[in-house]
Design an enzyme around this catalytic site. Structure first.
Site, mmCIF file in Angstrom:
data_model
loop_
_atom_site.group_PDB
_atom_site.id
_atom_site.type_symbol
_atom_site.label_atom_id
_atom_site.label_comp_id
_atom_site.label_asym_id
_atom_site.label_seq_id
_atom_site.Cartn_x
_atom_site.Cartn_y
_atom_site.Cartn_z
ATOM 1 N N HIS A 122 4.062 -1.039 -2.454
ATOM 2 C CA HIS A 122 3.566 -2.388 -2.717
ATOM 3 C C HIS A 122 2.058 -2.405 -2.961
ATOM 4 O O HIS A 122 1.289 -1.701 -2.329
ATOM 5 C CB HIS A 122 3.908 -3.324 -1.548
ATOM 6 C CG HIS A 122 3.354 -2.862 -0.222
ATOM 7 N ND1 HIS A 122 2.102 -3.194 0.222
ATOM 8 C CD2 HIS A 122 3.901 -2.091 0.745
ATOM 9 C CE1 HIS A 122 1.891 -2.657 1.414
ATOM 10 N NE2 HIS A 122 2.975 -1.981 1.753
ATOM 11 N N ASP A 123 1.675 -3.199 -3.941
ATOM 12 C CA ASP A 123 0.270 -3.481 -4.263
ATOM 13 C C ASP A 123 -0.492 -2.290 -4.841
ATOM 14 O O ASP A 123 -1.714 -2.340 -4.974
ATOM 15 C CB ASP A 123 -0.483 -4.038 -3.044
ATOM 16 C CG ASP A 123 0.200 -5.251 -2.459
ATOM 17 O OD1 ASP A 123 0.178 -6.310 -3.112
ATOM 18 O OD2 ASP A 123 0.789 -5.157 -1.363
ATOM 19 N N GLY A 140 0.975 1.830 0.211
ATOM 20 C CA GLY A 140 0.565 0.489 -0.179
ATOM 21 C C GLY A 140 -0.919 0.374 -0.470
ATOM 22 O O GLY A 140 -1.755 1.017 0.168
#
Length: 264
Positions: A122-123, A140
């Site tokens: 994520h991200d 992340g």
């Protein structure tokens, strides 16, 4: 469009696929997915979530694209995965959507070569023209600059930044930021040299490379503190031609934004 989609593929009626998109057997595409012209999706892929994919990408079999983030604090918020153009994503890759700890978007740029079993958490913000070898794992919030190369079986700690034109060797354990233009490897990870091969392949002049080698010497070989090195690099910048000035400024901006300390 049906002639380009295998009859065993399951595509939600709400998904938006350009008429030139090809979809292989047993692939599943969810309702919030958008896929641009010329993109080819192999068999046995799952593309879900709020995922936007640009033009002329190729996804090989068995990849999971757009699944929810592997973040225990994620509360089910609708976040995104945005992928640019002309990327190659090989077998068994996992690319997750973002979280609201940043802007809620995982981003992949254009012209990247993403090899088998790569994980983008994520991200992650992946630039353009990057190469991620087999089993590279980005945790992340990792940010990767353009033209970076990440070796096979490398693990990158969350929130790490990897600078443009950097190269990380095989099985790197990356827990600090990697400066632009540098080659790092070993355990513990260390800067070994300027990424000369990569820079020459990208058309950097001898003059620009000479300046980058000066940056390497000042930051990593001179015994100066980082603050002292920055002072000398700032003076060096003002003496250079425009292209070399931009290279020096890229290094200065990267150092200013480094939060986890530099691999040295």
């Amino acid at each position: 469009m049906t002639s380009r989609i295998h009859p065993t593929a399951i595509i939600d009626p709400a998904a938006e696929l350009d008429s030139s998109v090809t979809v292989g057997a047993y692939t599943l595409i969810g309702p919030q997915v958008k896929i641009g012209a010329g993109t080819r999706i192999g068999p046995h892929c799952v593309i879900e979530g709020r995922t936007t994919i640009g033009a002329d990408n190729q996804f090989y079999q068995f990849s999971s694209i757009g699944a929810m983030p592997q973040d225990m604090s994620h509360g089910g918020e609708v976040t995104e995965l945005v992928i640019g153009d002309r990327n190659t994503v090989r077998e068994f890759c996992t690319l997750n959507t973002g979280t609201f700890k940043e802007e809620g978007v995982t981003r992949v740029g254009s012209d990247n070569w993403i090899m088998a079993y790569v994980h983008l958490a994520h991200d992650v913000q992946l630039g353009n023209h990057c190469v991620l070898a087999n089993n590279a794992t980005l945790a992340g919030h990792v940010h990767v600059g353009d033209w970076a190369v990440i070796g096979g079986l490398t693990g990158v700690h969350q929130f790490v930044k990897i600078g443009a034109h950097a190269m990380i060797g095989f099985q790197g354990h990356v827990s600090q930021d990697v400066a632009p233009f540098m080659t790092v490897d070993g355990n513990p990870l260390a800067v070994r040299a300027v990424n000369l091969t990569g820079l020459r392949r990208r058309g950097f002049s001898n003059e620009r490379i000479a300046v980058i080698r000066q940056l390497h010497k000042l930051i990593f070989r001179s015994g100066l503190t980082l603050e002292q090195a920055v002072e000398q690099i700032t003076a060096l910048r003002d003496e250079q031609a425009q292209d070399a000035q931009a290279d020096v400024q890229l290094m200065l901006d990267f150092i200013a934004g480094a939060k986890r300390g530099l691999v040295r």
